[in-house]
Design a protein around this motif. Structure first.
Motif, PDB file in Angstrom:
ATOM      1  N   UNK A 210       0.988  -0.831   0.042  1.00 38.96           N
ATOM      2  CA  UNK A 210       0.071   0.108   0.130  1.00 38.96           C
ATOM      3  C   UNK A 210       0.824   1.590  -0.048  1.00 38.96           C
ATOM      4  N   UNK A 211       0.432   2.059  -0.996  1.00 40.89           N
ATOM      5  CA  UNK A 211       1.198   3.185  -1.180  1.00 40.89           C
ATOM      6  C   UNK A 211       0.268   4.530  -1.238  1.00 40.89           C
ATOM      7  N   UNK A 212       0.600   6.173  -0.625  1.00 41.88           N
ATOM      8  CA  UNK A 212      -0.854   7.403  -1.290  1.00 41.88           C
ATOM      9  C   UNK A 212      -0.524   7.230  -2.191  1.00 41.88           C
ATOM     10  N   UNK A 213      -1.429   7.269  -2.295  1.00 39.19           N
ATOM     11  CA  UNK A 213      -1.952   7.581  -4.651  1.00 39.19           C
ATOM     12  C   UNK A 213      -3.009   9.668  -4.165  1.00 39.19           C
ATOM     13  N   UNK A 214      -2.237   9.846  -4.891  1.00 44.41           N
ATOM     14  CA  UNK A 214      -3.447  11.967  -4.880  1.00 44.41           C
ATOM     15  C   UNK A 214      -4.152  12.082  -5.487  1.00 44.41           C
ATOM     16  N   UNK A 215      -4.076  10.930  -6.467  1.00 51.39           N
ATOM     17  CA  UNK A 215      -5.391  11.006  -7.964  1.00 51.39           C
ATOM     18  C   UNK A 215      -6.301   9.768  -7.077  1.00 51.39           C
ATOM     19  N   UNK A 216      -7.450  10.475  -7.272  1.00 49.72           N
ATOM     20  CA  UNK A 216      -8.544   9.968  -6.920  1.00 49.72           C
ATOM     21  C   UNK A 216      -8.155   8.332  -8.022  1.00 49.72           C
ATOM     22  N   UNK A 217      -7.913   7.138  -6.675  1.00 50.85           N
ATOM     23  CA  UNK A 217      -8.524   5.733  -7.880  1.00 50.85           C
ATOM     24  C   UNK A 217      -8.854   4.477  -6.684  1.00 50.85           C
ATOM     25  N   UNK A 218     -10.512   4.016  -6.910  1.00 52.85           N
ATOM     26  CA  UNK A 218     -11.019   2.898  -6.375  1.00 52.85           C
ATOM     27  C   UNK A 218      -9.333   1.806  -6.289  1.00 52.85           C
ATOM     28  N   UNK A 219      -8.726   1.903  -6.879  1.00 54.77           N
ATOM     29  CA  UNK A 219      -7.552   0.369  -7.006  1.00 54.77           C
ATOM     30  C   UNK A 219      -6.570   1.197  -5.576  1.00 54.77           C
ATOM     31  N   UNK A 220      -6.194   1.917  -5.870  1.00 53.73           N
ATOM     32  CA  UNK A 220      -5.145   2.947  -5.071  1.00 53.73           C
ATOM     33  C   UNK A 220      -5.494   2.801  -3.254  1.00 53.73           C
ATOM     34  N   UNK A 221      -4.939   4.638  -2.331  1.00 54.12           N
ATOM     35  CA  UNK A 221      -5.081   4.652  -1.114  1.00 54.12           C
ATOM     36  C   UNK A 221      -4.617   5.725  -0.782  1.00 54.12           C
ATOM     37  N   UNK A 222      -5.631   6.370  -0.110  1.00 53.73           N
ATOM     38  CA  UNK A 222      -5.782   7.730  -0.091  1.00 53.73           C
ATOM     39  C   UNK A 222      -4.547   8.343   1.253  1.00 53.73           C
ATOM     40  N   UNK A 223      -4.612   7.115   2.315  1.00 54.00           N
ATOM     41  CA  UNK A 223      -3.416   7.416   3.286  1.00 54.00           C
ATOM     42  C   UNK A 223      -3.285   5.735   3.661  1.00 54.00           C
ATOM     43  N   UNK A 224      -2.109   5.686   4.172  1.00 54.43           N
ATOM     44  CA  UNK A 224      -1.458   4.909   4.474  1.00 54.43           C
ATOM     45  C   UNK A 224      -0.362   5.305   6.159  1.00 54.43           C
ATOM     46  N   UNK A 225      -0.426   4.349   6.699  1.00 52.99           N
ATOM     47  CA  UNK A 225       0.615   4.821   7.891  1.00 52.99           C
ATOM     48  C   UNK A 225       0.695   2.862   8.418  1.00 52.99           C
ATOM     49  N   UNK A 226       2.580   3.379   8.828  1.00 52.02           N
ATOM     50  CA  UNK A 226       2.698   2.107  10.187  1.00 52.02           C
ATOM     51  C   UNK A 226       2.154   1.814  11.023  1.00 52.02           C
ATOM     52  N   UNK A 227       2.125   0.769  11.470  1.00 51.85           N
ATOM     53  CA  UNK A 227       1.271   0.434  13.186  1.00 51.85           C
ATOM     54  C   UNK A 227       3.051   0.510  13.772  1.00 51.85           C
ATOM     55  N   UNK A 228       2.727   1.510  14.873  1.00 56.89           N
ATOM     56  CA  UNK A 228       3.773   1.175  15.954  1.00 56.89           C
ATOM     57  C   UNK A 228       3.959  -0.063  17.024  1.00 56.89           C
ATOM     58  N   UNK A 229       3.429  -0.999  16.083  1.00 60.75           N
ATOM     59  CA  UNK A 229       4.040  -2.579  16.597  1.00 60.75           C
ATOM     60  C   UNK A 229       4.914  -2.672  16.686  1.00 60.75           C
ATOM     61  N   UNK A 230       5.774  -2.920  15.118  1.00 60.38           N
ATOM     62  CA  UNK A 230       6.542  -2.368  15.141  1.00 60.38           C
ATOM     63  C   UNK A 230       7.054  -3.777  14.355  1.00 60.38           C
TER      64      UNK A 230
END
Length: 251
Positions: A210-230
């Protein structure tokens, strides 16, 4: 509801929910370090107290199939492979797991080559391997979590637990339901661990990390964040399925 731009907040909360599982592994590791003789090898007798604690703890850990300590070669006297491991079966009975370590046998259980062991041995502080079907151990759909056990720079083995995928999914789903957006938890192998929508199936593998895409695309992601769990797991929020990709975007 959490605001829609909240992948980082969801990632923090998801980590907080799973942190006790790694705290449990730290307790196992600390017990191994406590019972280790200062100038001699560990023996089966040293693990008697740990065996009792594992059996008792497993009765209360419904998100766990099994747990224990997996030794590096000859950390336990005269034992190239050694498990202090307890497991719960389908009837909710708890028993010590005993596996075939005979290297000449066709069904030898060679954990020394398994990713959850190797990654910890190579220095990864927290491993979460799976989901996968553990045909050699529990025969269940499992995520194996491990941490390295190290003393004076020497790798002694790993403290580990086989996690119930359904229970982990339910825990994470409670977090993902805090947003109205379509959200998913994905591991380092691009496999889906949990999702609050039918867009992603648990256990399936995404085409890409998963990576952030600035373009609205149903196959992409608007936001991605890694969990601090490690563990390298991420929370990703998708663009709405009705989103239209830019004409200049790749197909």
């Amino acid at each position: 509801m959490i605001p829609t731009t909240s992948a980082a907040v969801l990632a923090e909360e998801a980590s907080r929910q799973l942190e006790p599982l790694y705290g449990m592994l730290r307790e196992i590791a600390d017990e191994v370090l406590r019972i280790r003789p200062p100038r001699a090898a560990l023996t089966e007798a040293h693990f008697s107290g740990l065996h009792r604690r594992l059996a008792d703890r497993l009765h209360d850990e419904h998100a766990v199939w099994g747990m224990g300590f997996i030794a590096a070669p000859f950390v336990v006297e005269d034992q190239e492979r050694y498990l202090a491991w307890w497991q719960r079966n389908n009837n909710d009975r708890v028993a010590r797991l005993r596996l075939n370590f005979d290297p000449t046998s066709i069904d030898v259980y060679d954990y020394l080559q398994m990713d959850w062991y190797q990654l910890a041995k190579r220095g990864q502080a927290r491993v979460a391997y799976g989901p996968y079907v553990d045909y050699s151990g529990s025969d269940m759909y499992t995520i194996t979590a491990t941490i390295p056990v190290v003393a004076d720079g020497a790798f002694l083995g790993v403290a580990g637990a086989d996690l119930v995928v359904g229970e982990i999914e339910r825990t994470l789903l409670e977090v993902l339901r805090q947003t109205d957006d379509d959200a998913v938890v994905v591991n380092t192998e691009r496999r889906v661990i949990a999702a609050n929508t039918a867009r992603w199936v648990v256990g399936s593998r995404l085409a890409a990390v998963p990576a952030v895409s600035a373009q609205p695309d149903p196959h992409a992601f608007r936001q991605v964040a890694e969990m601090p769990l490690g563990t390298g797991w991420v929370v990703a929020i998708g663009w709405p399925e009705s989103a239209q990709a830019s004409p200049d975007s790749p197909a």
